[in-house]
Design an enzyme around this catalytic site. Structure first.
Site, PDB file in Angstrom:
ATOM      1  N   ASP A  82       0.852  -1.415   0.129  1.00 57.91           N
ATOM      2  CA  ASP A  82      -0.254   0.147   0.647  1.00 57.91           C
ATOM      3  C   ASP A  82       1.198   0.799   0.315  1.00 57.91           C
ATOM      4  O   ASP A  82       1.914   1.462  -0.174  1.00 57.91           O
ATOM      5  CB  ASP A  82      -1.216   0.045   1.195  1.00 57.91           C
ATOM      6  CG  ASP A  82      -1.578   1.410   1.146  1.00 57.91           C
ATOM      7  OD1 ASP A  82      -2.063   1.783   0.377  1.00 57.91           O
ATOM      8  OD2 ASP A  82      -2.280   1.606   1.937  1.00 57.91           O
ATOM      9  N   ASP A  84      -0.150   4.838   1.275  1.00 54.81           N
ATOM     10  CA  ASP A  84      -0.215   5.943   2.360  1.00 54.81           C
ATOM     11  C   ASP A  84      -0.387   4.800   3.486  1.00 54.81           C
ATOM     12  O   ASP A  84      -0.320   3.971   4.209  1.00 54.81           O
ATOM     13  CB  ASP A  84      -1.601   6.511   2.553  1.00 54.81           C
ATOM     14  CG  ASP A  84      -1.562   7.059   1.578  1.00 54.81           C
ATOM     15  OD1 ASP A  84      -1.377   8.301   0.860  1.00 54.81           O
ATOM     16  OD2 ASP A  84      -3.412   6.865   0.667  1.00 54.81           O
ATOM     17  N   LYS A 231     -17.353  12.360   8.985  1.00 57.37           N
ATOM     18  CA  LYS A 231     -16.678  11.786   7.849  1.00 57.37           C
ATOM     19  C   LYS A 231     -16.232  11.902   6.211  1.00 57.37           C
ATOM     20  O   LYS A 231     -15.565  12.479   5.707  1.00 57.37           O
ATOM     21  CB  LYS A 231     -17.396  10.337   7.719  1.00 57.37           C
ATOM     22  CG  LYS A 231     -17.142   9.771   7.163  1.00 57.37           C
ATOM     23  CD  LYS A 231     -17.346   7.995   7.411  1.00 57.37           C
ATOM     24  CE  LYS A 231     -16.782   6.709   6.876  1.00 57.37           C
ATOM     25  NZ  LYS A 231     -14.799   6.521   7.311  1.00 57.37           N
TER      26      LYS A 231
END
Length: 510
Positions: A82, A84, A231
């Site tokens: 991945d 990040d 969010k």
């Protein structure tokens, strides 16, 4: 009974020296009481002296890789990553940026009161792995048994008392259907959301700041709507964040050179791939900073905007070629994956079918136990590694001499209480109550050195957290930085330590 009879006879027949002498003999030959406050105090002194005489445990290596499951790197032919918080680790400045962008979006798009612009980010308020109760509007820490950690339930910025928590939940153990949804009903949703990645830390702080503002100003609000608004505000801020970070990478990304690690893997004829949710331009700027302008040469497959976890769960979403010059994807069908080409979206099924990379020969690293690691290990048999940046702080705390002394004493004091808890005399009970007060204070102090509000990411007072349970289930190994693997050869085998089960404890630790 004999002593009582003799005393009665002595009073009945005054000056009878024979009976008086019998009383003295009876007194001196009485067996000692099984328990006494004096004996408890002596036991405390003895165990305290033993604790203070013990050598402190060795320091934990902050650069170590820790094994949950045996992993032989000789079997690994393909390394996946991945981006990040895995390859790119961010500075605290990113938390401030995301918080501020999310707060602005709440005001501008969702028309929240303009005065919330004065609510500043509070670094160190929250830790990852907490749950937000979207019905009750509280941030809560759970252990691996779904028990609430008292003292770590917050509405806004204020902790709820143990009494209020019990009024709210009727129990200190929360039903699994409330936390995870009803597993027997496809349409059922949980009442709680776990915030399991580091991007969610500023999000949690924004939720709590706004909740606190509403509570202080007696403004009615709906906890679930607030959660969704925050969010979405933070999520919608990511494109702006990507542009800002790309313009000044050094301000936001920790400097650690990945080139030696990648060189080692390529020299050992390992295949490398990248699957990230982030956009190409953002990743490109970061990787140029971490590796160099030629960073793409290290990777055999590059996939951006993968939309994990859907990348690992969907079957039919096609993979496309991404044109880095136009910033658009090309609609042509992809029949093979070529080095140097940027790909967009797709699925893990296509990745495996087009490369032949399957099962235990693949080791994939990510920071999120669910969207990065869960499906690939459960459904596809990949080996997995978790990059947990908080380990740096957690291990530094574990290595603090005062923490070691307190943790050792807590263990020994708990054992002392357990061994003597069945005393029934009032004086004895008073001593035990004093010990319990000391234990409670000690537990709270040990919690607060990690994080004043919520304690360690990995533990409640004594049990592993809910986050830990998932991490240990889905990750074969975990460490604080991908570069820690440089301390091990590409043929190294990671062995998990033999865990001690409750019934084995005494036989292991005498």
């Amino acid at each position: 009974m004999l002593l009582r009879k003799l005393i009665f006879e002595y009073h009945a027949k005054k000056n009878n020296s024979n009976i008086f002498n019998k009383c003295l003999v009876a007194l001196t030959t009485l067996p000692l009481r099984q328990h006494s406050s004096y004996r408890l105090e002596e036991a405390y002194k003895k165990i305290k002296a033993k604790c203070e005489s013990k050598k402190l445990p060795k320091d934990v290596n902050p650069s170590a890789v820790f094994a949950c499951n045996e992993l032989d790197l000789k079997e690994v032919k393909v390394y996946g990553f991945d981006y990040d918080y895995t390859l790119a680790c961010y500075k605290p400045s990113l938390d401030y940026l995301l918080y501020n962008l999310g707060r602005e979006t709440l005001i501008e798009k969702y028309k929240y009161p303009k005065k919330i612009a004065n609510l500043e980010y509070k670094p160190g308020f929250a830790v990852r792995g907490l749950h937000y109760d979207i019905e009750k509007g509280v941030l809560i820490k759970l252990d691996s048994f779904l028990q609430i950690q008292f003292g770590s339930v917050y509405r806004g910025l204020k902790p709820l008392s143990n009494e209020n928590v019990l009024k709210l939940y009727k129990n200190r153990i929360i039903p699994i259907a409330y936390v995870e949804g009803d597993r027997h009903s496809s349409g059922s949703h949980s009442k709680m959301v776990q915030l399991a990645d580091l991007f969610s830390v500023p999000e949690m702080c924004l939720i709590c700041n706004v909740t606190d503002y509403f509570e202080r100003n007696h403004i009615d609000y709906h906890p679930e709507i607030l959660f969704r608004d925050v969010k979405n505000s933070v999520k919608n801020s990511h494109p702006v964040m990507h542009k800002i970070v790309a313009q000044n990478v050094a301000e936001y990304i920790e400097a650690h050179d990945l080139k030696p690690f990648f060189d080692r893997l390529k020299n050992a004829n390992k295949k490398l791939f990248l699957v990230t949710n982030s956009p190409y331009k953002f990743v490109n700027k970061g990787m140029e900073h971490l590796v160099g302008a030629n960073w793409k040469e290290y990777f055999d497959v590059l996939i951006v905007q993968a939309r994990k976890p859907k990348f690992f769960t969907d079957d039919s979403r096609p993979i496309r070629v991404f044109d880095e010059h136009s910033g658009m994807h090309i609609w042509d069908r992809v029949t093979k994956l070529e080095k140097g080409v940027i790909y967009y979206e797709g699925t893990v099924k296509q990745l495996q079918d087009l490369t032949g990379w399957r099962g235990h020969q693949v080791l994939y690293f990510g920071d999120h136990p669910y969207s990065d690691l869960a499906d690939v290990t459960l459904e596809h048999g990949w080996r997995t590694g978790a990059i947990i940046n908080e380990l740096t702080h957690e291990i530094a705390t574990l290595n603090n001499p005062k923490f070691k002394k307190d943790a050792n004493w807590l263990q020994m004091l708990t054992q002392l209480i357990e061994d003597h808890q069945d005393c029934e005399d009032e004086e004895e009970q008073a001593v035990l109550a004093k010990w319990m007060q000391e234990r409670d204070k000690l537990r709270n102090n040990i919690k607060c050195v990690f994080n004043e509000q919520f304690g360690s990411v990995f533990r409640t007072y004594h049990n592993p957290t809910y986050f830990s349970r998932r991490l240990f289930r889905f990750a074969d190994i975990y460490t604080s930085s991908i570069n820690n693997l440089m301390n091990y050869s590409v043929n190294h085998t990671f062995y998990p330590r033999r865990g001690v089960m409750p019934h084995e404890y005494t036989s292991y630790f005498v």
